[in-house]
Design an enzyme around this catalytic site. Structure first.
Site, PDB file in Angstrom:
ATOM      1  N   GLY A 243       0.752  -1.244   0.000  1.00 56.69           N
ATOM      2  CA  GLY A 243       0.000   0.000   0.000  1.00 56.69           C
ATOM      3  C   GLY A 243       0.781   1.292   0.000  1.00 56.69           C
ATOM      4  N   PRO A 280       4.469  -5.201  -0.737  1.00 55.67           N
ATOM      5  CA  PRO A 280       4.442  -4.030  -1.607  1.00 55.67           C
ATOM      6  C   PRO A 280       4.336  -4.428  -3.079  1.00 55.67           C
ATOM      7  CG  PRO A 280       6.687  -4.448  -0.884  1.00 55.67           C
ATOM      8  CD  PRO A 280       5.824  -5.484  -0.206  1.00 55.67           C
ATOM      9  N   GLY A 281       3.525  -3.700  -3.829  1.00 53.23           N
ATOM     10  CA  GLY A 281       3.424  -3.929  -5.271  1.00 53.23           C
ATOM     11  C   GLY A 281       3.812  -2.656  -6.010  1.00 53.23           C
ATOM     12  N   ARG A 282       2.967  -1.633  -5.839  1.00 50.47           N
ATOM     13  CA  ARG A 282       3.141  -0.376  -6.579  1.00 50.47           C
ATOM     14  C   ARG A 282       4.515   0.255  -6.365  1.00 50.47           C
ATOM     15  NH1 ARG A 282      -1.151   2.814  -8.102  1.00 50.47           N
ATOM     16  NH2 ARG A 282      -2.440   1.737  -6.569  1.00 50.47           N
ATOM     17  N   ARG A 318      -5.517   3.333 -15.934  1.00 44.63           N
ATOM     18  CA  ARG A 318      -5.518   4.079 -14.670  1.00 44.63           C
ATOM     19  C   ARG A 318      -6.151   5.468 -14.755  1.00 44.63           C
ATOM     20  NH1 ARG A 318      -1.782   5.434 -12.037  1.00 44.63           N
ATOM     21  NH2 ARG A 318      -2.673   4.944 -10.027  1.00 44.63           N
ATOM     22  N   CYS A 350     -12.906   4.254 -29.059  1.00 50.63           N
ATOM     23  CA  CYS A 350     -14.159   4.989 -29.259  1.00 50.63           C
ATOM     24  C   CYS A 350     -14.923   5.168 -27.952  1.00 50.63           C
ATOM     25  CB  CYS A 350     -14.993   4.264 -30.303  1.00 50.63           C
ATOM     26  SG  CYS A 350     -14.074   4.119 -31.832  1.00 50.63           S
ATOM     27  N   GLU A 351     -14.367   5.934 -27.057  1.00 55.06           N
ATOM     28  CA  GLU A 351     -14.974   6.266 -25.758  1.00 55.06           C
ATOM     29  C   GLU A 351     -14.418   7.625 -25.372  1.00 55.06           C
ATOM     30  OE1 GLU A 351     -16.324   4.159 -23.025  1.00 55.06           O
ATOM     31  OE2 GLU A 351     -16.216   2.199 -24.017  1.00 55.06           O
TER      32      GLU A 351
HETATM   33  C1  LIG Z   1      -3.021  -5.046  -4.033  1.00 51.44           C
HETATM   34  C2  LIG Z   1      -2.515  -5.699  -2.814  1.00 51.44           C
HETATM   35  C3  LIG Z   1      -1.228  -5.437  -2.354  1.00 51.44           C
HETATM   36  C4  LIG Z   1      -0.299  -4.451  -3.015  1.00 51.44           C
HETATM   37  O1  LIG Z   1      -0.712  -3.133  -2.890  1.00 51.44           O
HETATM   38  P1  LIG Z   1       0.261  -1.962  -3.402  1.00 51.44           P
HETATM   39  O2  LIG Z   1      -0.493  -0.730  -3.160  1.00 51.44           O
HETATM   40  O3  LIG Z   1       0.493  -2.206  -4.852  1.00 51.44           O
HETATM   41  O4  LIG Z   1       1.504  -2.026  -2.598  1.00 51.44           O
HETATM   42  C5  LIG Z   1      -0.781  -6.131  -1.248  1.00 51.44           C
HETATM   43  N1  LIG Z   1      -1.570  -7.026  -0.610  1.00 51.44           N
HETATM   44  C6  LIG Z   1      -2.823  -7.293  -1.019  1.00 51.44           C
HETATM   45  C7  LIG Z   1      -3.636  -8.288  -0.280  1.00 51.44           C
HETATM   46  C8  LIG Z   1      -3.343  -6.642  -2.130  1.00 51.44           C
HETATM   47  O5  LIG Z   1      -4.592  -6.907  -2.529  1.00 51.44           O
END
Ligand SMILES: *Cc1c(COP(=O)(O)O)cnc(C)c1O
Length: 425
Positions: A243, A280-282, A318, A350-351
């Site tokens: 997050g 972490p992903g983002r 996004r 086309c949107e």
């Molecule tokens: C989407 C998600 C993440 C990653 O969130 P980021 O904002 O990309 O860091 C981590 N854990 C769970 C369970 C998620 O659904």
């Protein structure tokens, strides 16, 4: 951008990905395409890993942010685990060489088939989100003669103060079990022979730019850990979710850094002696990727100019989905002193929603010029579709002066041939 280096810099007016000119990739691969930087991916993973130094920990990259196997393998070789949210992601992680004991399985709708797949292939833990899921997990594990390691995802009822579509920690969201019911649900889980309850899981949302909601949630987790231990549960692992946000606009106030986040984790939870997982992903993938596109037309409207690109909402959703801002920069910088232009930047779909930016002030560009969307590495390629029968666009990975196509562009034929026309037609 301080320590969040992105390795997409100009050299003599030309944008590079590490040591590779973006224009050279475009020449060989065609546009549009996504390009990722190995050094940025690794740097961001390491920032988290270092932030938790001193704690027994594992950084489980949330692979839904960008799930190409080359990206997964890059991170896994550096020591990362993976957070998966579907059977498909589990298979991808395994195919990329991630061992089962480094994979955690999240998500509100795990099916019995997905649970069986993970139990058979090996899993670090399931992050369980409901009592019905617990029943299925228990029954599946018992039928296989194994015990499933679980943490229970609790919903701490915290406002993550982010876009509504990516807030997950309020009681109105579908995620987790209300923290107020934790004791009763842990007692139920402990009574199930097929489950081995090992810890607690929370994930309160995405693109958080303030540490306060994390602090509130993790303090609740700390308190609950003591309560559950008092009830006789062995709480030895805390999964804290992902997050942490990234700076999308150059003038954004910079979000907290992984080191600040790590200090917060240590302060709120360090005394408990638990193993810590984060997801972490983002922050790992976001600034590690660009979307590169070519200008098709510049069209003068009645009161504005439209910059029409060959990338569209199906390639990067996004802006349409989250009102997200992406910096859009020319791949070849204009001469110094060139006055900026103002465009509505749009794609060919086309949107009317196929609008990347309205009234955007940026360097002037012309048909045939290349532009790059910054911070497009997370929730970019993975959310793309073939809407308007536009084939999925390629992904490219750069490492120093090398680059490789890590997902090629399908031909029109490959896309079209997936349909079947019934014989009775
Ligand atoms: C989407 C998600 C993440 C990653 O969130 P980021 O904002 O990309 O860091 C981590 N854990 C769970 C369970 C998620 O659904």
């Amino acid at each position: 951008m301080g320590v969040l280096l992105d390795h997409f810099l100009y050299r003599d007016g030309a944008l590079f990905a590490e040591d590779v000119p973006i224009a050279e990739i475009a020449r060989q691969v065609g546009t549009p395409f996504y390009v990722y930087s190995t050094a940025t991916l690794l740097r961001h993973y390491q920032l988290f890993d270092e932030a938790l130094e001193g704690l027994d920990h594992l950084v489980c990259y949330a692979m839904k942010a960008a799930s190409n196997q080359a990206i997964l393998a890059t991170l896994a070789q550096a020591g990362a685990g993976m957070d998966v949210v579907s059977g498909g992601e589990y298979q991808r992680a395994r195919a990329a060489g991630v061992p089962g004991e480094r994979i955690v399985f999240s998500g509100v709708g795990k099916t019995a088939a997905e649970i069986r797949m993970a139990l058979e292939g090996g899993i670090r833990q399931f992050n369980v989100e409901s009592e019905p899921e617990m029943e299925v997990l228990n029954a599946t594990a018992l039928a296989m003669g194994v015990r499933a390691p679980v943490t229970i995802r609790l919903n701490p009822d915290v406002d993550a103060k982010t876009h509504a579509k990516i807030a997950t920690g309020k009681s109105e969201n579908k995620f987790g079990i209300p923290i107020s019911r934790a004791r009763e649900v842990y007692a139920l889980a402990a009574s199930m022979e097929g489950l081995e309850v090992i810890g607690i899981d929370v994930h309160i949302g995405s693109q958080l730019t303030d540490l306060t909601p994390f602090e509130v949630a993790y303090s609740k987790v700390a308190e609950l850990t003591e309560v559950l231990r008092g009830d006789g549960h062995e709480i030895r692992r805390l999964d804290l979710g992902g997050g942490l946000g990234i700076p999308y606009a150059r003038d954004n106030q910079a979000p907290p850094l992984p080191s600040d986040y790590g200090a917060l984790v240590k302060r709120t939870l360090g005394h408990l002696g638990c193993e810590i997982e984060i997801e972490p992903g983002r922050l790992i993938a976001g600034n590690a990727g660009l979307l590169v596109s070519e200008v098709i037309y510049v069209k003068s409207g009645e009161d504005r100019d439209f910059l029409i690109l060959d990338a569209a909402m199906n390639d990067l959703i996004r802006p349409a989905m989250y009102e997200a801002y992406h910096d859009i920069v020319p791949v070849i910088e204009p001469a110094p002193g060139t006055p900026p232009a103002t465009y509505d930047v749009v794609g060919p779909v086309c949107e009317s929603g196929d609008t990347f930016a309205k009234g955007r002030e940026m360097p002037p560009v012309a048909p045939g010029d290349l532009v790059a969307f910054r911070s497009a590495g997370a929730y970019g390629a993975v959310m793309s579709s073939e809407y308007n029968s536009r084939p999925l666009i390629p992904e490219v990975l750069v490492k120093e002066d090398q680059f490789a196509v890590i997902r090629r562009r399908p031909t029109f034929d490959e896309m079209i041939k997936r349909d079947t026309i019934p014989q009775w037609l």
